[in-house]
Design an enzyme around this catalytic site. Structure first.
Site, mmCIF file in Angstrom:
data_model
loop_
_atom_site.group_PDB
_atom_site.id
_atom_site.type_symbol
_atom_site.label_atom_id
_atom_site.label_comp_id
_atom_site.label_asym_id
_atom_site.label_seq_id
_atom_site.Cartn_x
_atom_site.Cartn_y
_atom_site.Cartn_z
ATOM 1 N N SER A 81 0.820 -1.214 0.000
ATOM 2 C CA SER A 81 0.000 0.000 0.000
ATOM 3 C C SER A 81 0.856 1.267 0.000
ATOM 4 O O SER A 81 0.657 2.168 -0.817
ATOM 5 C CB SER A 81 -0.959 -0.006 1.191
ATOM 6 O OG SER A 81 -0.260 -0.202 2.410
ATOM 7 N N TRP A 82 1.836 1.336 0.895
ATOM 8 C CA TRP A 82 2.633 2.559 1.018
ATOM 9 C C TRP A 82 3.587 2.731 -0.160
ATOM 10 O O TRP A 82 3.703 3.815 -0.732
ATOM 11 C CB TRP A 82 3.381 2.552 2.347
ATOM 12 C CG TRP A 82 4.030 3.837 2.775
ATOM 13 C CD1 TRP A 82 5.219 3.969 3.416
ATOM 14 C CD2 TRP A 82 3.512 5.168 2.663
ATOM 15 N NE1 TRP A 82 5.490 5.286 3.697
ATOM 16 C CE2 TRP A 82 4.450 6.046 3.230
ATOM 17 C CE3 TRP A 82 2.350 5.704 2.097
ATOM 18 C CZ2 TRP A 82 4.286 7.430 3.273
ATOM 19 C CZ3 TRP A 82 2.166 7.088 2.138
ATOM 20 C CH2 TRP A 82 3.128 7.929 2.722
ATOM 21 N N LYS B 76 9.612 0.745 8.622
ATOM 22 C CA LYS B 76 9.499 1.090 10.047
ATOM 23 C C LYS B 76 9.535 -0.179 10.893
ATOM 24 O O LYS B 76 8.547 -0.901 10.987
ATOM 25 C CB LYS B 76 8.205 1.865 10.301
ATOM 26 C CG LYS B 76 8.141 3.200 9.563
ATOM 27 C CD LYS B 76 6.817 3.913 9.774
ATOM 28 C CE LYS B 76 6.806 5.261 9.052
ATOM 29 N NZ LYS B 76 5.522 5.989 9.235
ATOM 30 N N LYS C 220 6.361 3.167 17.519
ATOM 31 C CA LYS C 220 4.949 3.600 17.591
ATOM 32 C C LYS C 220 3.998 2.472 17.229
ATOM 33 O O LYS C 220 2.848 2.442 17.669
ATOM 34 C CB LYS C 220 4.725 4.828 16.709
ATOM 35 C CG LYS C 220 5.165 4.686 15.260
ATOM 36 C CD LYS C 220 4.106 4.142 14.332
ATOM 37 C CE LYS C 220 4.598 4.006 12.916
ATOM 38 N NZ LYS C 220 3.579 3.550 11.972
ATOM 39 N N THR D 293 -1.090 6.523 14.074
ATOM 40 C CA THR D 293 -1.092 5.055 14.053
ATOM 41 C C THR D 293 -1.913 4.472 15.198
ATOM 42 O O THR D 293 -2.485 3.385 15.069
ATOM 43 C CB THR D 293 0.356 4.521 14.128
ATOM 44 O OG1 THR D 293 1.140 5.192 13.141
ATOM 45 C CG2 THR D 293 0.413 3.030 13.867
ATOM 46 N N VAL E 272 1.853 -7.400 6.524
ATOM 47 C CA VAL E 272 2.770 -7.533 7.657
ATOM 48 C C VAL E 272 2.355 -6.587 8.779
ATOM 49 O O VAL E 272 2.093 -5.402 8.553
ATOM 50 C CB VAL E 272 4.216 -7.228 7.223
ATOM 51 C CG1 VAL E 272 5.150 -7.246 8.426
ATOM 52 C CG2 VAL E 272 4.676 -8.247 6.186
#
Length: 338
Positions: free
Chosen positions: A12-13, A110, A196, A253, A284
């Protein structure tokens, strides 16, 4: 004049960032190891597994050939899950050596590597020869792909010890809805982006259990204290954690259903088993793996991270969530400034 940019990772990102860069009039090649996904994106300009109902620019080209993607690329953006980053970077290095290229590397991963506890930029520095890369820039901040896709106003950070490289990335991505700031604190940006996700799982679990806004605010605030504590122990600038890659990323988030970590926590709070949550997510869940790495790292460095420790016990030792919350709330009272 446009730049040639390779984007490695078509989740997606990665796919949305690639689409953004195409919208900025850059020449972009998106790489995926999934040949069926590549055909679907090139033919119908959709990515249904990750971005349902979103239509990509027809100018975005996808390929399952990494060499084709990176050939002549001035920039390479890596958006790969932490557990797969080292393997992809190793393969990329072989191609860069073969092509004798030296691009500027950018990553938007991340997490922390299991066992070694290394940050993504450290992994990239180890796997990609210095002679075949320029600086490594971290792109991080509060930025759900779903919102960037519809051009919601977004602000992120480009972090690099070399601010000139960060400024190049800033210029590359910036437009009228996506604002990029610069920062020279790579350690802080990467710890903020990784940790986070742990707190977001906790926030989702609280809501799944029926807790309200007060509980979520308490968790986010004290979670930020833990993130800062561990980051500073490794040399991060404490002020980074009140910026976009710190509190900004944590808030988005830990409060949004777009967050897969929040959604995972919510399901756990509603009583679903961890194995079921992982299998039905389809993507994931970085926070699950980061919780283990961060817990072990905190133990080694003697850093107090009670929320992370509680979530580790829930995720890896089978402790009941309500019991973990009770234990957190009944700990010895301390100063907020400790």
């Amino acid at each position: 004049m446009s730049n040639k940019i390779a984007v490695l990772g078509a989740g997606s990102w990665g796919s949305v960032l690639a689409n953004l860069l195409v919208g900025n009039n850059e020449e972009v090649m998106l790489w995926s190891r999934d040949s069926e996904q590549v055909v679907t994106m090139n033919r119908w300009h959709i990515n249904p597994q990750y971005m349902k109902d979103f239509k990509y620019s027809p100018d975005l080209k996808a390929t399952d050939d990494m060499e084709e993607a990176v050939r002549d690329a001035e920039y390479i953006l890596m958006v790969i899950p932490t557990k797969g980053l080292r393997e992809v970077a190793g393969n990329l290095n072989k191609i860069l050596v073969k092509l004798d290229q030296k691009p500027l590397l950018i990553h938007a991963t991340k997490g922390l590597e299991q066992e070694t506890y290394k940050r993504p930029s450290q992994m990239l520095a180890e796997e990609i020869d210095e002679d075949h890369r320029q600086d490594i820039v971290v792109l991080s901040g509060p930025s759900h792909a779903e919102d960037v896709a519809i051009q919601d106003m977004t602000a992120v950070t480009a972090a690099c010890a070399n601010l000139t490289a960060a400024e190049r990335v800033q210029k590359l991505f910036s437009n009228n809805f996506f604002r990029v700031y610069t920062n020279d604190d790579v350690i802080g940006a990467e710890f903020g982006g990784a940790l986070k996700n742990i707190i977001a799982i906790g926030a989702g679990a609280l809501q799944g259990l029926g807790y309200k806004d007060n509980a979520r605010a308490a968790l986010i605030t004290r979670g930020l204290a833990e993130i800062r504590r561990l980051g500073v122990a490794f040399g991060a600038n404490p002020f980074t954690f009140i910026g976009l890659s710190g509190v900004g990323d944590l808030v988005v988030t830990a409060t949004s259903r777009n967050s897969r970590n929040w959604r995972a926590g919510y399901q756990l709070g509603q009583g679903r088993q961890l194995e079921d949550v992982i299998s039905n997510m389809g993507m994931v869940i970085e926070g699950i793996y980061t919780a283990k790495a961060a817990y072990e790292l905190a133990q080694k460095r003697n850093v107090k991270m009670p929320i992370t420790e509680a979530l580790y016990r829930v995720l890896y030792e089978g402790e009941d969530i309500e019991t973990a919350i009770t234990n957190l709330m009944s700990r010895k009272a301390t100063s907020e400034m400790e």
